[in-house]
Design a protein around this motif. Structure first.
Motif, PDB file in Angstrom:
ATOM      1  N   LEU A   1      28.967  42.832  17.084  1.00  0.00           N
ATOM      2  CA  LEU A   1      30.880  42.304  17.756  1.00  0.00           C
ATOM      3  C   LEU A   1      31.299  43.403  17.911  1.00  0.00           C
ATOM      4  CD1 LEU A   1      33.352  41.444  14.790  1.00  0.00           C
ATOM      5  CD2 LEU A   1      33.729  43.347  15.640  1.00  0.00           C
ATOM      6  N   ALA A   2      30.892  45.329  18.045  1.00  0.00           N
ATOM      7  CA  ALA A   2      31.198  45.917  19.028  1.00  0.00           C
ATOM      8  C   ALA A   2      30.706  45.920  20.341  1.00  0.00           C
ATOM      9  CB  ALA A   2      30.950  47.367  18.098  1.00  0.00           C
ATOM     10  N   GLN A   3      30.050  45.823  20.396  1.00  0.00           N
ATOM     11  CA  GLN A   3      29.219  45.645  21.706  1.00  0.00           C
ATOM     12  C   GLN A   3      29.361  44.684  22.163  1.00  0.00           C
ATOM     13  OE1 GLN A   3      25.086  44.988  20.630  1.00  0.00           O
ATOM     14  NE2 GLN A   3      24.576  47.166  21.404  1.00  0.00           N
ATOM     15  N   THR A   4      30.162  43.048  21.325  1.00  0.00           N
ATOM     16  CA  THR A   4      31.105  42.190  22.271  1.00  0.00           C
ATOM     17  C   THR A   4      32.299  42.179  22.822  1.00  0.00           C
ATOM     18  OG1 THR A   4      29.410  40.650  20.517  1.00  0.00           O
ATOM     19  CG2 THR A   4      31.242  39.797  21.836  1.00  0.00           C
ATOM     20  N   ALA A   5      32.749  43.904  21.363  1.00  0.00           N
ATOM     21  CA  ALA A   5      34.046  42.965  22.178  1.00  0.00           C
ATOM     22  C   ALA A   5      34.637  43.886  23.117  1.00  0.00           C
ATOM     23  CB  ALA A   5      35.041  44.023  20.753  1.00  0.00           C
ATOM     24  N   GLU A   6      33.732  45.874  22.858  1.00  0.00           N
ATOM     25  CA  GLU A   6      33.690  46.541  24.293  1.00  0.00           C
ATOM     26  C   GLU A   6      33.224  46.103  26.133  1.00  0.00           C
ATOM     27  OE1 GLU A   6      32.682  49.108  27.189  1.00  0.00           O
ATOM     28  OE2 GLU A   6      30.839  47.518  25.904  1.00  0.00           O
ATOM     29  N   SER A   7      31.975  44.764  25.638  1.00  0.00           N
ATOM     30  CA  SER A   7      32.117  43.342  27.386  1.00  0.00           C
ATOM     31  C   SER A   7      32.684  43.051  27.732  1.00  0.00           C
ATOM     32  CB  SER A   7      30.750  42.735  26.386  1.00  0.00           C
ATOM     33  OG  SER A   7      30.725  42.627  27.785  1.00  0.00           O
ATOM     34  N   SER A   8      33.278  42.444  26.574  1.00  0.00           N
ATOM     35  CA  SER A   8      34.872  41.500  27.187  1.00  0.00           C
ATOM     36  C   SER A   8      35.503  42.870  27.177  1.00  0.00           C
ATOM     37  CB  SER A   8      35.147  40.516  25.912  1.00  0.00           C
ATOM     38  OG  SER A   8      34.651  39.923  25.821  1.00  0.00           O
ATOM     39  N   LEU A   9      36.211  43.471  26.383  1.00  0.00           N
ATOM     40  CA  LEU A   9      37.205  44.649  26.941  1.00  0.00           C
ATOM     41  C   LEU A   9      36.895  45.066  28.814  1.00  0.00           C
ATOM     42  CD1 LEU A   9      37.602  46.722  23.888  1.00  0.00           C
ATOM     43  CD2 LEU A   9      39.707  45.050  25.263  1.00  0.00           C
ATOM     44  N   GLY A  10      35.758  44.997  29.138  1.00  0.00           N
ATOM     45  CA  GLY A  10      35.132  45.791  30.442  1.00  0.00           C
ATOM     46  C   GLY A  10      35.678  44.707  31.339  1.00  0.00           C
ATOM     47  N   SER A  11      35.335  43.740  31.116  1.00  0.00           N
ATOM     48  CA  SER A  11      35.897  42.221  32.015  1.00  0.00           C
ATOM     49  C   SER A  11      37.350  43.101  31.963  1.00  0.00           C
ATOM     50  CB  SER A  11      35.658  40.428  31.381  1.00  0.00           C
ATOM     51  OG  SER A  11      33.924  40.772  31.611  1.00  0.00           O
ATOM     52  N   ILE A  12      38.296  42.609  31.116  1.00  0.00           N
ATOM     53  CA  ILE A  12      39.570  42.784  31.201  1.00  0.00           C
ATOM     54  C   ILE A  12      40.304  44.438  31.946  1.00  0.00           C
ATOM     55  CG2 ILE A  12      41.746  43.520  29.937  1.00  0.00           C
ATOM     56  CD1 ILE A  12      40.894  41.787  27.639  1.00  0.00           C
ATOM     57  N   SER A  13      38.753  45.585  31.800  1.00  0.00           N
ATOM     58  CA  SER A  13      39.736  46.349  32.585  1.00  0.00           C
ATOM     59  C   SER A  13      39.218  46.030  34.031  1.00  0.00           C
ATOM     60  CB  SER A  13      39.033  47.472  32.685  1.00  0.00           C
ATOM     61  OG  SER A  13      39.260  48.466  32.708  1.00  0.00           O
ATOM     62  N   SER A  14      38.348  45.493  34.419  1.00  0.00           N
ATOM     63  CA  SER A  14      37.890  44.968  35.974  1.00  0.00           C
ATOM     64  C   SER A  14      39.435  44.007  36.378  1.00  0.00           C
ATOM     65  CB  SER A  14      36.359  44.265  35.719  1.00  0.00           C
ATOM     66  OG  SER A  14      35.877  44.888  35.979  1.00  0.00           O
ATOM     67  N   MET A  15      40.078  43.317  35.964  1.00  0.00           N
ATOM     68  CA  MET A  15      41.020  42.229  36.034  1.00  0.00           C
ATOM     69  C   MET A  15      42.223  43.452  36.279  1.00  0.00           C
ATOM     70  SD  MET A  15      40.311  39.185  33.550  1.00  0.00           S
ATOM     71  CE  MET A  15      40.973  37.756  34.157  1.00  0.00           C
TER      72      MET A  15
ATOM     73  N   ILE B   1      42.304  47.020  36.814  1.00  0.00           N
ATOM     74  CA  ILE B   1      42.664  47.384  37.941  1.00  0.00           C
ATOM     75  C   ILE B   1      42.449  46.435  39.255  1.00  0.00           C
ATOM     76  CG2 ILE B   1      40.909  48.094  39.595  1.00  0.00           C
ATOM     77  CD1 ILE B   1      38.945  49.294  37.295  1.00  0.00           C
ATOM     78  N   ARG B   2      41.998  45.180  39.345  1.00  0.00           N
ATOM     79  CA  ARG B   2      42.327  44.187  40.111  1.00  0.00           C
ATOM     80  C   ARG B   2      43.672  43.718  40.481  1.00  0.00           C
ATOM     81  NH1 ARG B   2      42.757  42.773  45.141  1.00  0.00           N
ATOM     82  NH2 ARG B   2      43.395  40.072  45.745  1.00  0.00           N
ATOM     83  N   ALA B   3      44.203  44.062  39.142  1.00  0.00           N
ATOM     84  CA  ALA B   3      46.364  43.369  38.794  1.00  0.00           C
ATOM     85  C   ALA B   3      46.328  44.911  40.145  1.00  0.00           C
ATOM     86  CB  ALA B   3      46.649  43.088  37.679  1.00  0.00           C
ATOM     87  N   LYS B   4      45.751  46.084  39.487  1.00  0.00           N
ATOM     88  CA  LYS B   4      47.228  47.350  40.351  1.00  0.00           C
ATOM     89  C   LYS B   4      47.278  47.516  41.226  1.00  0.00           C
ATOM     90  CE  LYS B   4      48.589  51.482  40.260  1.00  0.00           C
ATOM     91  NZ  LYS B   4      48.097  52.948  38.968  1.00  0.00           N
ATOM     92  N   GLY B   5      45.940  46.931  42.499  1.00  0.00           N
ATOM     93  CA  GLY B   5      45.919  46.568  43.392  1.00  0.00           C
ATOM     94  C   GLY B   5      46.920  45.680  44.146  1.00  0.00           C
ATOM     95  N   LEU B   6      47.035  44.677  43.038  1.00  0.00           N
ATOM     96  CA  LEU B   6      47.991  43.851  43.834  1.00  0.00           C
ATOM     97  C   LEU B   6      49.013  44.505  43.977  1.00  0.00           C
ATOM     98  CD1 LEU B   6      46.251  40.859  42.597  1.00  0.00           C
ATOM     99  CD2 LEU B   6      46.361  40.901  44.710  1.00  0.00           C
ATOM    100  N   ALA B   7      49.677  45.040  43.173  1.00  0.00           N
ATOM    101  CA  ALA B   7      50.778  45.365  43.045  1.00  0.00           C
ATOM    102  C   ALA B   7      50.744  46.350  44.111  1.00  0.00           C
ATOM    103  CB  ALA B   7      50.904  45.948  41.525  1.00  0.00           C
ATOM    104  N   ILE B   8      49.753  47.429  43.793  1.00  0.00           N
ATOM    105  CA  ILE B   8      49.797  48.594  44.908  1.00  0.00           C
ATOM    106  C   ILE B   8      50.335  47.539  46.665  1.00  0.00           C
ATOM    107  CG2 ILE B   8      48.680  50.326  46.434  1.00  0.00           C
ATOM    108  CD1 ILE B   8      47.782  51.028  44.331  1.00  0.00           C
ATOM    109  N   GLN B   9      49.985  47.186  47.120  1.00  0.00           N
ATOM    110  CA  GLN B   9      49.964  45.520  48.561  1.00  0.00           C
ATOM    111  C   GLN B   9      51.271  44.834  47.963  1.00  0.00           C
ATOM    112  OE1 GLN B   9      47.188  42.989  48.250  1.00  0.00           O
ATOM    113  NE2 GLN B   9      47.891  41.990  50.198  1.00  0.00           N
ATOM    114  N   SER B  10      51.728  44.820  46.497  1.00  0.00           N
ATOM    115  CA  SER B  10      52.950  44.150  47.151  1.00  0.00           C
ATOM    116  C   SER B  10      54.591  44.847  47.206  1.00  0.00           C
ATOM    117  CB  SER B  10      53.026  43.312  45.585  1.00  0.00           C
ATOM    118  OG  SER B  10      55.083  42.298  45.447  1.00  0.00           O
ATOM    119  N   VAL B  11      54.040  45.801  46.812  1.00  0.00           N
ATOM    120  CA  VAL B  11      55.090  47.310  47.456  1.00  0.00           C
ATOM    121  C   VAL B  11      54.955  47.409  49.382  1.00  0.00           C
ATOM    122  CG1 VAL B  11      55.405  49.726  46.824  1.00  0.00           C
ATOM    123  CG2 VAL B  11      55.368  48.096  45.247  1.00  0.00           C
ATOM    124  N   ASN B  12      54.111  47.139  49.849  1.00  0.00           N
ATOM    125  CA  ASN B  12      54.344  47.490  50.967  1.00  0.00           C
ATOM    126  C   ASN B  12      55.305  46.286  51.593  1.00  0.00           C
ATOM    127  OD1 ASN B  12      53.898  47.938  53.691  1.00  0.00           O
ATOM    128  ND2 ASN B  12      52.105  47.115  53.822  1.00  0.00           N
TER     129      ASN B  12
END
Length: 483
Positions: free
Chosen positions: A73-87, A89-100
């Motif tokens: 269970l912990a490994q499954t949850a942690e793996s999915s959280l890794g995907s959310i973390s990557s998303m 990070i991508r969203a933060k990049g979009l936010a920085i881009q939108s401030v331009n």
């Protein structure tokens, strides 16, 4: 003294035989079963101790399997959280881009569309991460979602806050439906430079407000989507998935498409079943004889359109047809909540209790994994937007906090996995030690039991020989009588 009525030697031999037989029988039983204790008569105290040890050994095996499940269970949850973390990070990049400041409104609308897709993806992972029937990343305080009409949600889910602009992608799929009983509804869209037009339908296919499909001058946005007449509307738009009834048929007999001049507060109105509906008209529509009367929205001067309804008597479908992106907002006097609710209960995360010790006579020891909801609402980014500089700047802080929370969840699961693996190692060693102790108490010593069996067999054979001799003693008396 010698007599016929009593044979003392035989009596002594017969007295010894039961003890020898008992010892022989006990040795054979122990050698056959491999156990020194085959019943309470063999060793009552030892039997009780061995049984308690057996209970602990069995409990350790069950606990070890439970720890394996907890690790999974912990490994499954942690793996999915890794995907959310990557998303995130991508969203933060979009936010920085939108401030331009070099971006246009349509550019930011495109960024917002991708950002909205990321948020939807995070919610999908949160609700879709499942193991053993548990949803470790789902919200821990779910809200019962309102019923859908086909695949169409009520306007309350698309416009949770009044007068606030929300960004959407264009198409011909209904944006939302307005539940019956709502009052003083006003929906306004901004086409952001492209031609996006708001439409209002009943569920049986009556086109009440919007741009025309039939006639000598059908709207270009409908044509660009392959809807050029009533038949194509029936096929491509009026489907059950889009919220229409199964027998819906396109009917534009009540359609208002705007008056002679555009007016955001309503250039044309119609009354239908007690509902007074007003439509601003298509602000960016124009007549172009070189284009067969169609417009593509490129020369329009008014990017806003609005539909107002004073009293919604039946569920109405709102459609925005176009080829780009648009923003929309809504105001209301009363927004009715749909009476129907989905049959499937919402996903919910709950604390997960893991047993780490359950020794005989002791209190059960457990570890509890706290809930780790990773939906956008819990992470605090469900209302974040990137369609303006100010909203993007605010979203950056929310995204940082969300990423920190996800990292905290991952650390929690990592620590839990390490602890579970350590507990498994301790249980394995404990099980070996307990099995050894139990064996020393209840298992038969084959060397000892074999020697006992041989001794008993020798004694039994000797007793048989002695008894044979003893039985011959009375015959000696006959010799006296013959003499």
């Amino acid at each position: 003294m010698q007599s016929i009525n009593h044979n003392g030697i035989a009596g002594l031999s017969l007295k010894a035989r039961p003890g020898t037989s008992s010892i022989l029988q006990q040795s054979i039983e122990r050698l056959a079963s491999g156990l020194r204790i085959n019943g309470a008569k063999d060793d009552a105290a030892g039997l009780a101790i061995a049984n308690r040890m057996g209970a602990n050994i069995n409990a350790d095996s069950v606990i070890s399997r439970g720890l394996d499940d907890a690790i999974s269970l912990a490994q499954t949850a942690e793996s999915s959280l890794g995907s959310i973390s990557s998303m995130l990070i991508r969203a933060k990049g979009l936010a920085i881009q939108s401030v331009n400041d070099t971006l246009s409104e349509s550019d930011r609308a495109s960024i917002q569309n991708e950002f909205a897709t990321i948020l939807a993806g995070i919610n999908s992972i949160s609700e879709g991460t499942e193991i053993f029937g548990l949803y470790p990343l789902a919200t821990d305080s779910p809200e019962l979602q309102p019923a859908l009409l086909g695949n169409v949600a009520p306007v309350s889910t698309k416009f949770p806050v009044a007068s606030k602009d929300y960004s959407f992608s264009s198409g011909i799929v209904p944006l939302a439906y307005i539940p019956a009983g709502s009052t003083n509804i006003a929906i306004t869209i901004n086409s952001l430079g492209a031609d996006d037009d708001i439409q209002l339908f009943t569920r049986d296919g009556k086109h009440l407000a919007g741009t025309p499909i039939n006639g000598s001058d059908p709207d270009f946005t409908w044509v660009s989507k392959g809807i050029t007449d009533s038949a194509s509307a029936d096929t491509n738009l009026l489907t059950e998935a889009n919220g229409f009834k199964s027998d819906a048929a396109y009917d534009d007999s009540m359609l208002i498409s705007g008056g002679a001049a555009w007016d955001i507060n309503g250039s044309e109105s119609v009354s239908y079943k007690g509902m007074n509906i007003a439509y601003s008209g298509d602000g960016d529509r124009y007549e172009d004889s070189t284009n067969g009367g169609f417009n593509d929205g490129s020369n329009g001067s008014n990017l806003l359109e609005r539909v107002t309804i004073d009293n919604v008597k039946e569920d109405l479908l709102v459609v925005v047809v176009g080829n780009g992106a648009f923003t929309a907002n809504m105001t209301w006097g009363n927004l009715e909540t749909p009476t129907e609710q989905p049959a499937e209960p919402p996903k919910k995360s709950i604390p997960y209790q893991v047993v780490t010790s359950a020794n005989f006579g002791d209190k059960i020891e457990t570890i509890t994994l706290d809930t780790t909801p990773a939906d956008t609402k819990t992470l605090g980014i469900n209302e974040a937007r990137l369609d303006t500089v100010q909203s993007a700047q605010s979203a950056m802080g929310a995204l940082d906090s969300a990423l920190a929370k996800v990292d905290g969840y991952r650390s929690q699961y990592g620590a839990a996995i390490n602890r579970f693996e350590s507990s498994k190692s301790v249980l394995a060693q404990q099980k070996i030690a307990t099995q050894s102790a139990q064996s020393r108490i209840q298992d038969a010593d084959y060397a000892l039991e074999t020697s006992k069996m041989l001794k008993a067999q020798i004694l039994q054979e000797s007793q048989n020989a002695v008894l044979k001799i003893a039985n011959q003693a009375p015959q000696n008396l006959l010799a006296l009588l013959r003499g």
